[in-house]
Design an enzyme around this catalytic site. Structure first.
Site, PDB file in Angstrom:
ATOM      1  N   GLU A   1      -9.180  10.482  -2.718  1.00  0.00           N
ATOM      2  CA  GLU A   1      -9.375  12.380  -2.771  1.00  0.00           C
ATOM      3  C   GLU A   1     -10.074  11.902  -3.717  1.00  0.00           C
ATOM      4  OE1 GLU A   1      -4.436  12.686  -2.913  1.00  0.00           O
ATOM      5  OE2 GLU A   1      -5.306  12.538  -4.940  1.00  0.00           O
TER       6      GLU A   1
ATOM      7  N   ASN B   1      -5.061  17.276  -6.953  1.00  0.00           N
ATOM      8  CA  ASN B   1      -4.090  16.973  -7.552  1.00  0.00           C
ATOM      9  C   ASN B   1      -3.037  18.213  -8.309  1.00  0.00           C
ATOM     10  OD1 ASN B   1      -3.203  14.122  -7.026  1.00  0.00           O
ATOM     11  ND2 ASN B   1      -4.948  14.086  -7.592  1.00  0.00           N
TER      12      ASN B   1
ATOM     13  N   THR C   1       1.272  23.710  -4.285  1.00  0.00           N
ATOM     14  CA  THR C   1       0.618  24.855  -4.009  1.00  0.00           C
ATOM     15  C   THR C   1      -0.034  25.303  -2.378  1.00  0.00           C
ATOM     16  OG1 THR C   1      -1.662  24.600  -5.259  1.00  0.00           O
ATOM     17  CG2 THR C   1       0.696  25.002  -6.404  1.00  0.00           C
TER      18      THR C   1
ATOM     19  N   THR D   1       0.710  -1.455   0.009  1.00  0.00           N
ATOM     20  CA  THR D   1       0.039  -0.020  -0.288  1.00  0.00           C
ATOM     21  C   THR D   1       1.023   1.247  -0.456  1.00  0.00           C
ATOM     22  OG1 THR D   1      -1.998   0.750   1.488  1.00  0.00           O
ATOM     23  CG2 THR D   1      -0.294  -0.081   2.741  1.00  0.00           C
TER      24      THR D   1
END
Length: 405
Positions: A276, A400, A405, A189
């Site tokens: 995500e 993503n 940033t 994983t």
């Protein structure tokens, strides 16, 4: 948004295994991003690692060291130390050497792990400065805090624990994992750590971890990307007053195997649930294959299809996309007239075309759920495989696009 994933349940301490957490401020000041784990002397260790050719420097060192005597594991988040060449290896070694110096062991007894941005130099000085605090924090009850300390884009910490009785002795298996993106593990994983107080010979432990990974971590995908840093480690401290397990047989081994697989599966599914931007937890079940590989090929074709994943996000029962993915999976001599496809228990396609009983309302009802099963019956044999995945949302793209940033 984590799908069906709540706070960590009770994580039982494992005798002979301690965890300490500290802040190095690698990406953000005050963020707890360094975790040190201490294994009892005489522990055996098993590991499975990424097959990505650009494997990170810590993975290279772990693969070289985990078969020897291991006393400490050190993890940092915020920086993957991958794509960093010889300098990356030197930096990973430096962190291990500093920890070894602080605790008085050989540096080869320290295993390093990193996760975060690829291609940036490891901030060695920051990590070294945090090591004394992590050592001072070592405790057997720190599993939940360590689970939070290894997170990157995860929204929730992930942990699982099991206990069983053998000859009046309680044996514990506890683990934590992290991962939410760049998830299609290949032998592991993103990062996973499991410990037990059973005493297990290294070869048996290695086979057990490989089997558990293939039933769990190697059956999940979020975006089809295999990380440079995938590592999963299983530690057996040997502190339980029971005979050493030297063979993959017997009641004690069977009970331990079941516990390790259950913990691994719970951790792996937690990674998918916290994918995500995920709004759906999707089980892709392929039955009736001529062999396991073609079941996996079909399962991953469905699980990786951007068109299917976006339809899942929109709750759109566009079942033609599923048929298309099955068709391009590369199964030799596939007879589509034998294939049935289901959304949960709703048959959407029968014998290769729309089921006579199917209505759009039935499909829409299932697709609106947070948890969905896509079941594909190939009609070719007795093999079956199950994969867990997510939908693909606007939030995944945003996370993503803005990761650095």
């Amino acid at each position: 948004m984590a799908v069906g994933l709540g706070p960590i349940s009770t994580l039982h301490p494992v005798p002979g295994f301690e965890l300490g957490i500290a802040s190095a401020g690698i990406k953000r000041p005050g963020r707890k991003d360094v975790v040190v784990m201490r294994c009892a002397e005489g522990s055996t260790v098993a590991g499975v690692f990424t097959l990505n050719a650009f494997c990170a420097a810590p993975v290279i060192l772990c693969k070289q060291r985990f078969l020897g005597p291991v006393r400490y594991l050190v993890t940092n988040t915020g920086n993957a130390n991958a794509g960093t060449g010889e300098a990356g290896l030197a930096n990973a070694s430096a962190v291990c050497a500093k920890l070894a110096e602080l605790v008085g062991v050989d540096q080869n007894q320290v295993l390093p792990y990193s996760t975060g941005v690829i291609g940036e130099p490891l901030p060695v000085a920051k990590i070294e400065a945090a090591l004394p605090a992590a050592l001072a924090n070592l405790g057997a009850d720190n599993w939940a805090e360590a689970a939070a300390g290894i997170m990157t884009t995860d929204t929730l910490p992930k942990g699982a624990s099991r206990q069983f009785q053998h000859d009046g002795v309680t044996v514990t298996v506890t683990g934590i994992s992290k991962g939410a993106g760049m998830i299609k593990p290949n032998m592991a994983t993103m990062l996973g750590y499991i410990a037990t107080d059973a005493k297990v010979a290294q070869g048996v432990l290695q086979d057990l971890l490989r089997d558990a990974a293939n039933k769990s971590f190697n059956r999940i995908t979020i975006d089809g990307d295999t990380s440079t840093n995938d590592s999963c480690t299983l530690v057996a401290t040997g502190q339980a007053p029971l005979p050493e397990i030297t063979q993959a047989s017997g009641a004690l081994f069977s009970a331990l195997k079941q516990a390790v697989i259950e913990v691994s599966m719970e951790l792996a599914q937690a990674i998918v649930r916290d994918g995500e931007g995920a709004t759906k937890f999707v089980t892709v079940q392929v039955n009736g294959g001529a062999n396991h590989q073609e079941c996996l090929d079909v399962g991953y074709a469905v699980a990786h299809s951007p068109l299917i994943k976006t339809a899942l996000f929109a709750s759109d029962p566009n079942w033609g996309r599923i048929l298309a993915a099955v068709g391009y999976a590369g199964v030799p001599n596939l007879d589509v007239s034998k294939i049935d496809v289901f959304l949960d228990e709703v048959c959407i396609a029968s014998r290769g075309c729309r089921a006579a009983s199917y209505t759009e309302d039935q499909g829409a009802r299932v697709m609106a759920q947070e948890e969905i099963t896509i079941r594909i019956e190939l009609g070719r044999g007795d093999a079956s495989e199950t994969i867990w995945t997510t939908d693909l949302s606007h939030e995944y793209v945003k996370i993503n696009a803005e990761y650095r940033t």
